[in-house]
Design an enzyme around this catalytic site. Structure first.
Site, mmCIF file in Angstrom:
data_model
loop_
_atom_site.group_PDB
_atom_site.id
_atom_site.type_symbol
_atom_site.label_atom_id
_atom_site.label_comp_id
_atom_site.label_asym_id
_atom_site.label_seq_id
_atom_site.Cartn_x
_atom_site.Cartn_y
_atom_site.Cartn_z
ATOM 1 N N SER A 79 0.866 -0.917 0.184
ATOM 2 C CA SER A 79 0.270 0.121 0.115
ATOM 3 C C SER A 79 1.065 0.808 -0.121
ATOM 4 O O SER A 79 1.973 1.141 0.566
ATOM 5 C CB SER A 79 -1.100 -0.539 1.432
ATOM 6 O OG SER A 79 -1.645 1.028 1.442
ATOM 7 N N TYR A 90 -0.878 -1.133 10.813
ATOM 8 C CA TYR A 90 -1.000 -1.181 9.203
ATOM 9 C C TYR A 90 0.020 -0.537 8.540
ATOM 10 O O TYR A 90 0.288 -1.391 7.816
ATOM 11 C CB TYR A 90 -2.288 -0.527 8.720
ATOM 12 C CG TYR A 90 -3.075 -1.137 7.179
ATOM 13 C CD1 TYR A 90 -3.667 -2.805 7.707
ATOM 14 C CD2 TYR A 90 -2.926 -0.008 6.147
ATOM 15 C CE1 TYR A 90 -4.006 -2.619 5.471
ATOM 16 C CE2 TYR A 90 -2.541 -0.343 5.301
ATOM 17 C CZ TYR A 90 -2.870 -2.208 4.851
ATOM 18 O OH TYR A 90 -3.633 -2.408 4.129
#
Length: 259
Positions: free
Chosen positions: A154, A167
């Site tokens: 990401s 995360y």
């Protein structure tokens, strides 16, 4: 086990590939993983789809004859090597793994409701499980003339989000794992590919962010990148990350922190 067959780095991109082998997709019951499984199967690629929800897996398996499924909880890291050995025994043509599964607790570290068990689960599913599975599958993949390890990361692995420190850290770790593994496997038959995601319209991102792309578009761009032989696939708006990181890092930070 629920199976029903027929049912960037300093390294250069390789030559385009015309076809993909049987592909394992984690987190295949929803979002990007489901889109990947369906699009691969529709293109004639046999898929081994992993997920925790047996009912959703059954529905996915019933949707296409080339999709076989396995119920697997990636948070149970200790069980993964033995399971991987079963998969390659049953599907010896397996030669591509896409580490897509991920969870995100959209909270601050000082949130009173965020405990150590949640933190550990997030790290295990997002980072430890892909590393353990890769290690377990590597001897089998190295025996193939061509094989792939694909890590879905990401933009948050490059610039963190304010409410997703863990995360973001796991995606940064998966990015560096991709880089390190690629160096280790240089000259081997196994290609390591990183697919960097922008904000994708999934259950995980529900109610936040704008300008999302669909899981179908994300999956399509990943598959196209694999066919083209790219080492890093920058999906959608994530293509702007390297440029902004170099020339406008503060702008990038503001964008990602709002995500």
């Amino acid at each position: 086990m629920n199976t029903k067959p027929l049912q960037h780095s300093a390294l250069q991109d390789a030559k385009p590939q015309s076809a993909l082998p049987r592909t394992l997709v984690t987190g295949a019951t929803a979002g990007i993983g489901q889109a990947l499984a369906l699009q691969l199967a529709q293109a004639g690629v046999p898929v081994l789809a992993l997920g925790r929800n047996a009912q959703r897996l059954q529905a996915l398996q019933d949707s296409h004859a080339l999709i076989a499924t396995v119920v697997c909880d990636l948070a149970d890291v200790a069980s993964l090597p033995a399971q991987a050995a079963q998969w390659v025994t049953r599907y010896p043509d397996l030669a591509c793994v896409i580490h897509n599964a991920g969870v995100q607790d959209n909270v601050r570290m000082d949130d009173a409701g965020y405990d150590a068990d949640q933190l550990r689960t997030e790290v295990d599913i997002n980072l430890v499980a892909p590393m353990v599975l890769t290690q377990a599958l590597l001897p089998h993949l190295q025996s193939k003339q061509q094989a792939w390890v694909v890590n879905i990361t990401s933009g948050l692995g490059f610039v963190p989000k304010r409410t997703s420190a863990v995360y973001s850290a796991t995606k940064a770790g998966l990015h560096l794992f991709s880089e390190g593994l690629r160096v280790q496997l240089q000259g081997s038959s196994v290609r390591v590919v990183e697919a960097v995601m922008p904000l994708v319209d999934t259950a995980m991102t529900q109610g936040r962010g704008t300008g999302k792309i669909s899981p179908a578009q994300a999956a399509s761009e990943v598959i196209a990148g694999l066919h083209k032989g790219h080492a890093t696939v920058w999906v959608g708006k994530a293509r702007a990350v390297p440029l902004l990181q170099r020339f406008a890092p503060r702008v990038l930070a503001r964008i990602m922190q709002r995500g």
